[in-house]
Design a protein around this motif. Sequence first.
Motif, mmCIF file in Angstrom:
data_model
loop_
_atom_site.group_PDB
_atom_site.id
_atom_site.type_symbol
_atom_site.label_atom_id
_atom_site.label_comp_id
_atom_site.label_asym_id
_atom_site.label_seq_id
_atom_site.Cartn_x
_atom_site.Cartn_y
_atom_site.Cartn_z
ATOM 1 N N UNK A 177 0.827 -1.212 0.000
ATOM 2 C CA UNK A 177 0.000 0.000 0.000
ATOM 3 C C UNK A 177 0.858 1.258 0.000
ATOM 4 N N UNK A 178 2.039 1.163 0.591
ATOM 5 C CA UNK A 178 2.888 2.353 0.642
ATOM 6 C C UNK A 178 3.291 2.818 -0.746
ATOM 7 N N UNK A 179 3.148 1.941 -1.722
ATOM 8 C CA UNK A 179 3.561 2.314 -3.065
ATOM 9 C C UNK A 179 2.379 2.739 -3.923
ATOM 10 N N UNK A 180 1.198 2.722 -3.336
ATOM 11 C CA UNK A 180 0.033 3.171 -4.100
ATOM 12 C C UNK A 180 0.076 4.690 -4.201
ATOM 13 N N UNK A 181 -0.278 5.213 -5.367
ATOM 14 C CA UNK A 181 -0.200 6.664 -5.522
ATOM 15 C C UNK A 181 -1.152 7.415 -4.601
ATOM 16 N N UNK A 182 -2.198 6.752 -4.158
ATOM 17 C CA UNK A 182 -3.168 7.467 -3.321
ATOM 18 C C UNK A 182 -2.902 7.270 -1.834
ATOM 19 N N UNK A 183 -1.855 6.520 -1.511
ATOM 20 C CA UNK A 183 -1.659 6.156 -0.104
ATOM 21 C C UNK A 183 -1.520 7.383 0.791
ATOM 22 N N UNK A 184 -0.890 8.423 0.271
ATOM 23 C CA UNK A 184 -0.648 9.600 1.101
ATOM 24 C C UNK A 184 -1.661 10.706 0.809
ATOM 25 N N UNK A 185 -2.790 10.304 0.248
ATOM 26 C CA UNK A 185 -3.770 11.292 -0.177
ATOM 27 C C UNK A 185 -4.258 12.209 0.933
ATOM 28 N N UNK A 186 -4.281 11.690 2.161
ATOM 29 C CA UNK A 186 -4.822 12.522 3.229
ATOM 30 C C UNK A 186 -3.749 12.988 4.198
#
Lengths: 293, 898
Positions: free
Chosen positions: A240-249
């Motif tokens: 999940x850390x590599x998903x582009x949306x992981x840091x969305x919030x």
Amino acid sequence: MSEVAVTETGVAGYRPGRTLGLRAEWMRQWRRRRTQLALGFMVLLPLVILVAFQLGGDDSSDGGRNGRGQFSQLVDVATAGGLNFALFTLFVSAGFLLVVVVALFNGDTVASEASWGSLRYLLAVPVPRARLLGVKLVVALAYSALAMVVLVATALAVGTLRYGWHPLQSGLSADLAPGPGVVRLLAVTGYLAMNLLVVAGLAFLLSTLTDAPLGAVGGAVLLYIVSSILDQITALGNIRNFLPTHYGQAYLGLLTTPIQWDGVVKGAIAALAYAAVFWSLAWFRFLRKDVTS
Amino acid sequence: MPSLTRPRLIGGALALCVLLGVVIFAAWPARAAFSSVDAMIPGAQGDDPATLDATLYLPRDGAAQHPAVLMPHGFGGTKESVADDAKQLSEHGYAVLTWTARGFGRSTGHIHLNAPEYEVADASKLLDWLAARPDIALNGPGDPKVGVAGGSYGGGLALLLAAKDKRVDAIVPMITWNNLATALFPGGVFKQAWAGVFFSSGLSGGSRSGAGGGAGTSGSPECGRWAADMCAAYLRIATTGKLDDETAKMLADRSPATYASQITAPTLLIQGEADTLFPLSEADANAKAITNAPVRVAWFTGGHDGGAGPQSDQDRNKFLTLQWLDHYVRGKGDVPANSFTYSRITGLDAIERGTLATGYSVDAYPGLGGDSTGTQTVAGPAQQIASPPNGTPAALSSIPGAGLASSLVSGASTDVPGQYARFLSQPLADGVSIVGAPTISIKAASATGEATLFVKLYDVDPKGGATLANGLVAPLHLTGLAKTIDEAAPVEVRLPAIVRQVESGHRLSVVVASADQAYLGPIAPATYTIALTDGSLTLPAVNGTPIVTSAALWIWVLVGLVALLIIGVVAAVVIARLRGRRKVRTVISAYADTPLHVRGLRKTYGSFVAVENVDFTVERGQVVGLLGPNGAGKTTSLRVLMGLTQATAGEVLIFGHRLAPGAPVLSRIGALVEGPGFLPHLTGEQNLYAYWRATGRPWADARFAEALEIAGLGDAVKRRVKNYSHGMKQRLAVAQAMLGLPELLVLDEPTDGLDPPQIAEMRRVLQKYAVDGRAVLVSSHLLAEVEQTCTHAVVVNKGRVVAAGRVEEIVGDTPTTIFEVSDIDLAQKTLDRTEGLAGYAVDGTRTLIVELGEAPRSAVVAALVRAGVGVDRVAPRRRLEDAFLALVGESTAGSGDR
């Protein structure tokens, strides 16, 4: 058959570096109904929210203070002042509306020219392909930024007119005086903008791959949503850390004191890296592509 | 047009494989860096012999002998509870021994709550067992290099074992007790909720099935797997709420407080701030009591209520533990600093939905009093409060055993009206950081001379919301109180140690309550009077500096990435410019004045050949028709010569310049390829302007007036293009192609969609255009159009040029002749016999189309007449259509619809 070296090969007055200027492209997009509608909606949305708050009355429930409690807290304090109202507006727009708008500006820009058939005439001018992409990207990003600025500025303006100029309340941390509050609000806007570069990059890449503007916009939004869904599945662990949306919030970290930079920085890295990859692919593909539409 | 060609398929499959590989590599469980050995090890064999269910994790790092770590589990757990931690530690090169304590899981025996002669003796036996193994590093015979690291029940064991067994080299007791008596009877009040939680988990002994539980369960329903004396002690104190001497002695025997001075192993005390069972004061007492060994203290935001804490805390705890063991057990690394680290919840993790903590560090452990103190004044009148019978109803401050859920309560701690006295400060002008145990002096009066009180410190936000930090309360059992408040003596109350930032504008509130659900209150109802002595609230502080976390590193990564991107973009632009400048533009001088010369042009899409081999030339002054059936490759050829697609082979010379996509020489061409392409939201006029603006050329060069005249749209140019008919768009597109009067005009099917008068007008325009050295290339599948418009024609079919030249030459006298005959059968027989005929075709019932070939026309006529065939009409076919058909064959089915 002899060959002769020459310096200027185009017709008099033609210079590759002056084709399709930023201003020309800006005007091409500006006159479009979808541009005007998207920007208009950025003005409308804060007004709609304001009206909704007025009609809905006071409904500040005492939500939990942990985890998702932050959500209800941001909602609860939405009417605490102009800054909070603007923050709330951003907050409700970040997940989907801004994604769609950014995908629209970036995904539509090349694909719509292709679908109209005007792309081949631009290339036959000839506008160098790299330049065409560069100008289109800059203008698309500029419109995306403009949309965000319009949204925040409108929300700040109407929120301040209605609820006054008060410190920014953010939940766990202390209230922030209006001055620093504006800085935080700008930081949140900036982070969101940076995070949306993932969508911008993806939409732009798809835009160069397809002749269907809706396909590019929808594809980018779709992949963004898929990524968001995967991010909800904690069983995926570190992937999940590599998903582009992981840091969305991660922008919520900008509201605490002291500021939680960790997620913000990682989110910025992820967004830039993804966007850079997408843009590189877009250039790579478009410069070699057979334009058949 | 994306088609699924083999290279594409292979490329896509490769990309997919790489992606899959990366995902699998990321998700694949790494090969365990350890091996494990299960063993049933005999423990202490006194009056309650036990066999311990143990697992030894051995690192696979190639070393022959490993330093060891004993890792005991918490109360109610088994060796599995610490398996993950053990595996992690073994990856750092330690042999980690985990076991299930006696009375739990599959271990036999009864729970004695870390009694020296039972659990602690068990652990000594484990040290013997380790020392006997050849793969464990030794300090001396029978003395393994070993540390003990465990939390809560395991932490207590670490302390007690270190006191009893000198072979232990270092210990890391976490969230554990110093004195069970003070932990269970803080201020003399029985902490019944926690005690009950623990007693009940001992009943089942860590086995889920309860009664059917582990081997050796000999539990009565009353005592489960508790040792009889412990069970009896619990039943006694839980009934009375009083700590009797016998129980006090038992608890003291199981408390590090009693033996702390015997501890010589370096001790790292890690204690949780969110811990209502073993609060920070327990670690503080241990730190003070251990006088014969190095001691280091760390606080984190978890604990029995708060769990493992945020990631940053977990990372810090692991780092500190490893550093401690590395130095004191393994003998590697520098002496750990003596600094005190603590952390404070500073926000919510927006990503993982947990809390975020910021760590702070200060040179030495300052104790609960902080390294400095501040004072705030709370005020309020003397207040009467009622103590409810049997302590119910009571305030809810924490939920023991609920883990993280209890922190939900701390925000909304509820006091029961009438049961509390409240003293409030003014709003704080500046934020206050509290690190340690605040103190306040109060007075209490009670008719009975006794009172059970619960003192709490709230953080009250400007809207009145009160927060009790971590649900911590200070219980007090006071005796010998005065009857009236005036005579009451001051009582110094030490509130629970907390780490908290009270923001400016908030108030502090000291609440003295008479009952709390976590504690056993008095049975008889009573009324107390509570007042402040002077209202001075002493707040300890620690001047810690924030610990730099990995975030700092990531910032540099971000800076690097941004720099890299900027460099990359700049480099790409510079290289592109340089390449553009360096490219030697050469002109094939022979064609320098030829608008277009195409030779050997070939374009394939995968295995499909769209253009096989096309050569032709357009000279100045010519109007050249590119003629061919649909799918002959006309449009593909035009696309290539506009630089839209890349030729597979061959070259296109425009005024002698070799064409490449985007070559500047394209600016000398005006084009209409594959239909018009306009921005539908603009008017026709705006479209022309927008197009010209995109060329970046001077406005005056455009000749808008002439172009608009050619378009002939009249007022319609002011309308949006999306409302145009096809013909209008077509005319506008021709006008756009003519903007700037390019030297070569390339038009693809220009009359498509036009009505006859407009077609005629278009012909006139094109013919007029090709003067002054300009040239026009028109593609069409309409023969008449080419015949009437063009000076020259190039006929293509199936991707090849089948004829090229002046229209008159192509049309010229063709050997094809039409015969209308009276008897078609006889005529055919006659033709079959005639020598030199190239062939013939039957068209209808009376008409024959004859390719004369070598045979003169007159000879054929003569032959027919001789044979008795009536010849009504003989006519040569001269129209281009015939030429066209002759050239491309009757079949107009092209090589593909492209």
